[in-house]
Design a protein around this motif. Sequence first.
Motif, PDB file in Angstrom:
ATOM      1  N   MET A   7     -35.819  39.804  12.250  1.00 14.87           N
ATOM      2  CA  MET A   7     -36.052  40.193  10.853  1.00 14.87           C
ATOM      3  C   MET A   7     -37.185  41.220  10.801  1.00 14.87           C
ATOM      4  SD  MET A   7     -36.858  37.767   7.540  1.00 14.87           S
ATOM      5  CE  MET A   7     -38.392  37.075   8.185  1.00 14.87           C
ATOM      6  N   ASP A   8     -36.903  42.385  10.209  1.00 14.93           N
ATOM      7  CA  ASP A   8     -37.937  43.415  10.143  1.00 14.93           C
ATOM      8  C   ASP A   8     -38.895  43.142   8.988  1.00 14.93           C
ATOM      9  OD1 ASP A   8     -36.779  44.391   7.725  1.00 14.93           O
ATOM     10  OD2 ASP A   8     -35.385  45.632   8.883  1.00 14.93           O
ATOM     11  N   LEU A   9     -39.967  43.914   8.935  1.00 21.90           N
ATOM     12  CA  LEU A   9     -41.019  43.667   7.943  1.00 21.90           C
ATOM     13  C   LEU A   9     -40.530  43.894   6.516  1.00 21.90           C
ATOM     14  CD1 LEU A   9     -44.181  45.169   9.686  1.00 21.90           C
ATOM     15  CD2 LEU A   9     -43.632  42.762   9.294  1.00 21.90           C
ATOM     16  N   ASP A  10     -39.664  44.899   6.325  1.00 19.55           N
ATOM     17  CA  ASP A  10     -39.157  45.162   4.971  1.00 19.55           C
ATOM     18  C   ASP A  10     -38.333  43.986   4.461  1.00 19.55           C
ATOM     19  OD1 ASP A  10     -40.355  47.615   4.818  1.00 19.55           O
ATOM     20  OD2 ASP A  10     -38.580  48.748   5.452  1.00 19.55           O
ATOM     21  N   THR A  11     -37.507  43.418   5.330  1.00 17.03           N
ATOM     22  CA  THR A  11     -36.706  42.261   4.940  1.00 17.03           C
ATOM     23  C   THR A  11     -37.595  41.065   4.643  1.00 17.03           C
ATOM     24  OG1 THR A  11     -34.847  43.018   6.303  1.00 17.03           O
ATOM     25  CG2 THR A  11     -34.883  40.683   5.677  1.00 17.03           C
ATOM     26  N   GLU A  12     -38.591  40.838   5.497  1.00 15.70           N
ATOM     27  CA  GLU A  12     -39.512  39.717   5.275  1.00 15.70           C
ATOM     28  C   GLU A  12     -40.258  39.898   3.953  1.00 15.70           C
ATOM     29  OE1 GLU A  12     -43.168  37.334   7.487  1.00 15.70           O
ATOM     30  OE2 GLU A  12     -42.225  39.062   8.458  1.00 15.70           O
ATOM     31  N   ARG A  13     -40.667  41.127   3.673  1.00 15.67           N
ATOM     32  CA  ARG A  13     -41.378  41.390   2.420  1.00 15.67           C
ATOM     33  C   ARG A  13     -40.470  41.106   1.219  1.00 15.67           C
ATOM     34  NH1 ARG A  13     -42.474  46.275   3.403  1.00 15.67           N
ATOM     35  NH2 ARG A  13     -44.383  45.857   4.539  1.00 15.67           N
ATOM     36  N   CYS A  14     -39.212  41.503   1.326  1.00 11.30           N
ATOM     37  CA  CYS A  14     -38.259  41.267   0.241  1.00 11.30           C
ATOM     38  C   CYS A  14     -38.047  39.773   0.012  1.00 11.30           C
ATOM     39  CB  CYS A  14     -36.934  41.951   0.569  1.00 11.30           C
ATOM     40  SG  CYS A  14     -35.617  41.586  -0.607  1.00 11.30           S
ATOM     41  N   LEU A  15     -37.880  39.013   1.087  1.00 10.24           N
ATOM     42  CA  LEU A  15     -37.626  37.575   0.969  1.00 10.24           C
ATOM     43  C   LEU A  15     -38.849  36.827   0.436  1.00 10.24           C
ATOM     44  CD1 LEU A  15     -35.582  36.951   4.243  1.00 10.24           C
ATOM     45  CD2 LEU A  15     -34.731  36.904   1.894  1.00 10.24           C
ATOM     46  N   THR A  42     -41.171  38.081  -1.457  1.00  8.22           N
ATOM     47  CA  THR A  42     -41.302  38.445  -2.873  1.00  8.22           C
ATOM     48  C   THR A  42     -40.400  37.557  -3.733  1.00  8.22           C
ATOM     49  OG1 THR A  42     -41.869  40.742  -2.365  1.00  8.22           O
ATOM     50  CG2 THR A  42     -41.019  40.286  -4.572  1.00  8.22           C
ATOM     51  N   LEU A  43     -39.182  37.309  -3.264  1.00 10.85           N
ATOM     52  CA  LEU A  43     -38.268  36.437  -3.998  1.00 10.85           C
ATOM     53  C   LEU A  43     -38.815  35.010  -4.083  1.00 10.85           C
ATOM     54  CD1 LEU A  43     -34.835  37.679  -2.592  1.00 10.85           C
ATOM     55  CD2 LEU A  43     -35.588  37.776  -4.983  1.00 10.85           C
ATOM     56  N   ILE A  44     -39.427  34.544  -3.002  1.00  9.82           N
ATOM     57  CA  ILE A  44     -39.991  33.185  -3.004  1.00  9.82           C
ATOM     58  C   ILE A  44     -41.053  33.045  -4.086  1.00  9.82           C
ATOM     59  CG2 ILE A  44     -41.455  31.585  -1.694  1.00  9.82           C
ATOM     60  CD1 ILE A  44     -39.976  32.521   0.839  1.00  9.82           C
ATOM     61  N   PHE A  60     -32.932  34.193  -3.480  1.00 13.74           N
ATOM     62  CA  PHE A  60     -33.625  34.081  -2.195  1.00 13.74           C
ATOM     63  C   PHE A  60     -32.693  33.539  -1.120  1.00 13.74           C
ATOM     64  CE2 PHE A  60     -35.533  30.751   0.485  1.00 13.74           C
ATOM     65  CZ  PHE A  60     -36.141  31.571   1.430  1.00 13.74           C
ATOM     66  N   LEU A  61     -31.974  32.456  -1.425  1.00 14.74           N
ATOM     67  CA  LEU A  61     -31.082  31.875  -0.426  1.00 14.74           C
ATOM     68  C   LEU A  61     -29.976  32.851  -0.033  1.00 14.74           C
ATOM     69  CD1 LEU A  61     -30.512  28.123  -1.392  1.00 14.74           C
ATOM     70  CD2 LEU A  61     -31.959  29.075   0.403  1.00 14.74           C
ATOM     71  N   GLU A  62     -29.427  33.548  -0.997  1.00 13.68           N
ATOM     72  CA  GLU A  62     -28.351  34.493  -0.705  1.00 13.68           C
ATOM     73  C   GLU A  62     -28.854  35.635   0.178  1.00 13.68           C
ATOM     74  OE1 GLU A  62     -26.880  35.600  -4.524  1.00 13.68           O
ATOM     75  OE2 GLU A  62     -25.893  33.668  -4.879  1.00 13.68           O
ATOM     76  N   ALA A  63     -30.057  36.120  -0.111  1.00 18.35           N
ATOM     77  CA  ALA A  63     -30.625  37.207   0.687  1.00 18.35           C
ATOM     78  C   ALA A  63     -30.954  36.738   2.099  1.00 18.35           C
ATOM     79  CB  ALA A  63     -31.873  37.761   0.001  1.00 18.35           C
ATOM     80  N   ALA A  64     -31.482  35.510   2.219  1.00 19.53           N
ATOM     81  CA  ALA A  64     -31.811  34.974   3.544  1.00 19.53           C
ATOM     82  C   ALA A  64     -30.544  34.743   4.360  1.00 19.53           C
ATOM     83  CB  ALA A  64     -32.596  33.673   3.396  1.00 19.53           C
ATOM     84  N   ALA A  65     -29.507  34.190   3.719  1.00 18.69           N
ATOM     85  CA  ALA A  65     -28.255  33.919   4.431  1.00 18.69           C
ATOM     86  C   ALA A  65     -27.581  35.219   4.883  1.00 18.69           C
ATOM     87  CB  ALA A  65     -27.310  33.123   3.529  1.00 18.69           C
ATOM     88  N   ALA A  66     -27.768  36.293   4.121  1.00 21.64           N
ATOM     89  CA  ALA A  66     -27.163  37.578   4.479  1.00 21.64           C
ATOM     90  C   ALA A  66     -27.712  38.124   5.795  1.00 21.64           C
ATOM     91  CB  ALA A  66     -27.387  38.594   3.362  1.00 21.64           C
TER      92      ALA A  66
END
Length: 367
Positions: A1-9, A11-13, A26-32
């Motif tokens: 998982m790259d930093l941009d994805t981690e930042r996005c997830l 933020t959703l949390i 959040f769950l949908e983005a993490a599962a993707a």
Amino acid sequence: MDLDTERCLTTLIYSALLDPSRWQGFLEAAAAEIGGARMQIHGWTDISGSTFATTTGYDPEMLAIYRHLAHSNPWSRTITNAPVGVVLPSQVLCPEQKLKKTLFYDEWIRPQENISVGAGVVIGRTRSGPFMFGANIRERDRQEEHPRLIELMGRLAPHLTLAWQLGQAMFEPRIRLAAADAGAASSRAALILLRTDRTIAFADEAAEKLLAAGRQCRLDRISRLVFVSERAERALSVALQALARSDRPVALKVPRSEGSPAVHLIGLDHDELQDWPLATLLRLPPRSVLCVINHSTAARRTSRLATFGLTRSEQEVAEAIARSEDTATIAMDRGVSLATVRSQVKAIYAKCGIHSRAALTALVLGP
């Protein structure tokens, strides 16, 4: 998982604390991020087993079947006792050889493309049990996706546990405001939010102390709230029955009696709670009961009054007078006659050697 994805997830949390609908996103983005992953945030109680709060990827019909199989889930048996924030792979939760011999595997795991691989992490706990973030992937995806899943969950776990703690801190003011709106709260009141099955969705620090002491309320062997006072216990049963029978407001008050606190029971509708932090994760039913427990004032004051030979009942009357309550209110709250309270007031004055409410208030509240 790259930093941009981690930042996005992440933020959703944190945004989900202000907008509970974001948990689904959040769950949908993490599962993707993990091909074919199913994910869920769910709680556990001894009464109902796992209660899914938010899910993605699972067959809705299988989620309905799960309710009948929750207590046979071998993974949950392990993770319910796990430390908060530690990601546990499915093989640690239950060895695969053992898992495949269970009814849970035959009835729930195998019909969903054999989702026997995954992981889980406890993100927070309530008195009724833990709340967990978990994921399942297909056995055929183990080699490619499982290491990535463990990494993703490990990086998200600290944010989920922090969000849980923040949500708990934000939940208490909302519930205290609801008690105040019903005219039931004092600054020292203990607050317990109950589901209709008597399991505790939330308890503040004062309530936790009462539950730990067990003198006024406690949990039974399957984590349901029980009052020691027969009157309070009977009132709680009436309130729960009323909530189940109709959608009319419920508000009951159990007056303080010797050795027991005053208890207010207030029915709260889901519409009043759904935008509160953690409301989605707590999986509250359509109606809940808020228990407001106004326990005795500080022991320091009680011990001061006890030195004058006051009985426990007289001490409580003295404290009520110091709170500027009139005789009629004291009698109503305690469930006794006006004559009884007047007799107690005379005895208090005589034992303390005073002659006025002002002098008694100074004695109770003084340093």
